[in-house]
Design a protein around this motif. Sequence first.
Motif, PDB file in Angstrom:
ATOM      1  N   ALA A 108    -104.684  -3.192 -37.725  1.00  0.00           N
ATOM      2  CA  ALA A 108    -105.146  -2.418 -36.803  1.00  0.00           C
ATOM      3  C   ALA A 108    -104.384  -1.375 -35.922  1.00  0.00           C
ATOM      4  N   MET A 109    -103.046  -1.771 -35.696  1.00  0.00           N
ATOM      5  CA  MET A 109    -102.292  -0.814 -34.757  1.00  0.00           C
ATOM      6  C   MET A 109    -101.883   0.401 -35.493  1.00  0.00           C
ATOM      7  N   ARG A 110    -101.634  -0.002 -37.082  1.00  0.00           N
ATOM      8  CA  ARG A 110    -101.298   1.182 -37.928  1.00  0.00           C
ATOM      9  C   ARG A 110    -102.559   2.257 -38.010  1.00  0.00           C
ATOM     10  N   HIS A 111    -103.421   1.548 -38.174  1.00  0.00           N
ATOM     11  CA  HIS A 111    -104.902   2.429 -38.208  1.00  0.00           C
ATOM     12  C   HIS A 111    -105.150   3.395 -37.029  1.00  0.00           C
ATOM     13  N   VAL A 112    -104.621   2.672 -35.810  1.00  0.00           N
ATOM     14  CA  VAL A 112    -104.805   3.521 -34.521  1.00  0.00           C
ATOM     15  C   VAL A 112    -103.921   4.972 -34.875  1.00  0.00           C
ATOM     16  N   VAL A 113    -102.640   4.461 -35.095  1.00  0.00           N
ATOM     17  CA  VAL A 113    -101.679   5.667 -35.296  1.00  0.00           C
ATOM     18  C   VAL A 113    -102.096   6.688 -36.319  1.00  0.00           C
ATOM     19  N   GLU A 114    -102.524   6.002 -37.553  1.00  0.00           N
ATOM     20  CA  GLU A 114    -102.809   6.918 -38.462  1.00  0.00           C
ATOM     21  C   GLU A 114    -104.441   7.666 -38.740  1.00  0.00           C
ATOM     22  N   ASP A 115    -104.955   7.247 -37.776  1.00  0.00           N
ATOM     23  CA  ASP A 115    -106.615   7.782 -37.321  1.00  0.00           C
ATOM     24  C   ASP A 115    -106.718   7.912 -36.218  1.00  0.00           C
ATOM     25  N   LEU A 116    -105.977   8.964 -35.626  1.00  0.00           N
ATOM     26  CA  LEU A 116    -106.107   9.222 -33.977  1.00  0.00           C
ATOM     27  C   LEU A 116    -107.608   9.827 -33.748  1.00  0.00           C
ATOM     28  N   PRO A 117    -108.267  10.411 -34.327  1.00  0.00           N
ATOM     29  CA  PRO A 117    -109.776  11.021 -34.054  1.00  0.00           C
ATOM     30  C   PRO A 117    -110.643   9.601 -33.858  1.00  0.00           C
ATOM     31  N   GLU A 118    -110.365   8.744 -34.928  1.00  0.00           N
ATOM     32  CA  GLU A 118    -111.346   7.649 -34.557  1.00  0.00           C
ATOM     33  C   GLU A 118    -110.770   6.551 -33.464  1.00  0.00           C
ATOM     34  N   ALA A 119    -109.509   6.527 -33.235  1.00  0.00           N
ATOM     35  CA  ALA A 119    -108.866   5.833 -32.449  1.00  0.00           C
ATOM     36  C   ALA A 119    -109.433   6.215 -30.970  1.00  0.00           C
ATOM     37  N   ARG A 120    -109.411   7.568 -31.055  1.00  0.00           N
ATOM     38  CA  ARG A 120    -109.762   8.368 -29.605  1.00  0.00           C
ATOM     39  C   ARG A 120    -111.247   7.955 -29.423  1.00  0.00           C
ATOM     40  N   LEU A 121    -112.228   8.085 -30.455  1.00  0.00           N
ATOM     41  CA  LEU A 121    -113.383   7.827 -30.295  1.00  0.00           C
ATOM     42  C   LEU A 121    -113.699   6.371 -30.094  1.00  0.00           C
ATOM     43  N   ARG A 122    -113.088   5.371 -30.390  1.00  0.00           N
ATOM     44  CA  ARG A 122    -113.367   4.187 -30.065  1.00  0.00           C
ATOM     45  C   ARG A 122    -112.891   3.859 -28.473  1.00  0.00           C
ATOM     46  N   ALA A 123    -111.820   4.533 -28.258  1.00  0.00           N
ATOM     47  CA  ALA A 123    -111.144   4.509 -26.724  1.00  0.00           C
ATOM     48  C   ALA A 123    -112.164   4.983 -25.959  1.00  0.00           C
ATOM     49  N   GLU A 124    -112.993   6.154 -26.201  1.00  0.00           N
ATOM     50  CA  GLU A 124    -114.013   6.614 -25.385  1.00  0.00           C
ATOM     51  C   GLU A 124    -115.190   5.774 -25.218  1.00  0.00           C
ATOM     52  N   VAL A 125    -115.528   5.219 -25.950  1.00  0.00           N
ATOM     53  CA  VAL A 125    -116.736   4.224 -26.217  1.00  0.00           C
ATOM     54  C   VAL A 125    -116.277   3.216 -25.180  1.00  0.00           C
ATOM     55  N   GLY A 126    -115.244   2.698 -25.331  1.00  0.00           N
ATOM     56  CA  GLY A 126    -114.700   1.556 -24.476  1.00  0.00           C
ATOM     57  C   GLY A 126    -114.440   1.897 -23.143  1.00  0.00           C
ATOM     58  N   GLN A 127    -113.984   2.947 -22.885  1.00  0.00           N
ATOM     59  CA  GLN A 127    -113.883   3.641 -21.401  1.00  0.00           C
ATOM     60  C   GLN A 127    -115.232   3.448 -20.876  1.00  0.00           C
ATOM     61  N   ARG A 128    -116.252   4.144 -21.371  1.00  0.00           N
ATOM     62  CA  ARG A 128    -117.496   4.272 -20.948  1.00  0.00           C
ATOM     63  C   ARG A 128    -118.202   2.845 -20.862  1.00  0.00           C
ATOM     64  N   ARG A 129    -118.007   1.879 -21.872  1.00  0.00           N
ATOM     65  CA  ARG A 129    -118.273   0.631 -21.670  1.00  0.00           C
ATOM     66  C   ARG A 129    -118.016  -0.158 -20.378  1.00  0.00           C
ATOM     67  N   ILE A 130    -116.497  -0.050 -20.334  1.00  0.00           N
ATOM     68  CA  ILE A 130    -115.924  -0.636 -19.090  1.00  0.00           C
ATOM     69  C   ILE A 130    -116.594  -0.176 -17.743  1.00  0.00           C
ATOM     70  N   ALA A 131    -116.620   1.218 -17.699  1.00  0.00           N
ATOM     71  CA  ALA A 131    -117.137   1.785 -16.435  1.00  0.00           C
ATOM     72  C   ALA A 131    -118.652   1.427 -16.230  1.00  0.00           C
ATOM     73  N   SER A 132    -119.389   1.276 -17.342  1.00  0.00           N
ATOM     74  CA  SER A 132    -120.913   1.120 -16.864  1.00  0.00           C
ATOM     75  C   SER A 132    -121.089  -0.311 -16.846  1.00  0.00           C
ATOM     76  N   ARG A 133    -120.278  -1.235 -17.252  1.00  0.00           N
ATOM     77  CA  ARG A 133    -120.406  -2.833 -17.083  1.00  0.00           C
ATOM     78  C   ARG A 133    -119.627  -3.214 -16.102  1.00  0.00           C
ATOM     79  N   TYR A 134    -118.321  -2.823 -15.733  1.00  0.00           N
ATOM     80  CA  TYR A 134    -117.323  -3.673 -14.706  1.00  0.00           C
ATOM     81  C   TYR A 134    -116.914  -2.482 -13.787  1.00  0.00           C
ATOM     82  N   GLY A 135    -117.392  -1.183 -13.898  1.00  0.00           N
ATOM     83  CA  GLY A 135    -116.882  -0.223 -12.788  1.00  0.00           C
ATOM     84  C   GLY A 135    -117.297  -0.405 -11.346  1.00  0.00           C
ATOM     85  N   LEU A 136    -116.814   0.218 -10.524  1.00  0.00           N
ATOM     86  CA  LEU A 136    -117.238  -0.094  -8.935  1.00  0.00           C
ATOM     87  C   LEU A 136    -119.150   0.043  -8.983  1.00  0.00           C
ATOM     88  N   GLU A 137    -119.443   0.958  -9.282  1.00  0.00           N
ATOM     89  CA  GLU A 137    -121.096   1.145  -9.244  1.00  0.00           C
ATOM     90  C   GLU A 137    -121.573  -0.146  -9.733  1.00  0.00           C
TER      91      GLU A 137
END
Length: 108
Positions: free
Chosen positions: A58-87
């Motif tokens: 999985a760690m190699r995949h993050v490094v070798e496929d940065l576009p996919e890693a960034r996409l998943r990271a963006e999904v995760g960031q939105r999920r955390i904000a929507s479920r656990y953020g201040l609002e």
Amino acid sequence: MALGKPVVATDYSGSRDFVDDASGFPVPFRAVSLDRAVGPYDAGTRWAEPDEHQAAAAMRHVVEDLPEARLRAEVGQRRIASRYGLEAAGRRVRERLERLTARLAARP
């Protein structure tokens, strides 16, 4: 996740609330009982032993496929904000207070 970073995490317990194949890189595990105390965990405690080969892959995949890693990271960031953020947290507190207030008002 809140910082928009790719997350590789054991696919067990609390991390399953926010890490899945869309938002991160869940790592399979094997359930074991600790044969000795580890930090605050007593011998005999149930433990999720991550599959080290899958974690490394999985760690190699993050490094070798940065576009996919960034996409998943963006999904995760939105999920955390929507479920656990201040609002979201403030909304849950307000809803709980409203339920408690209604319960108190309904008492004879």
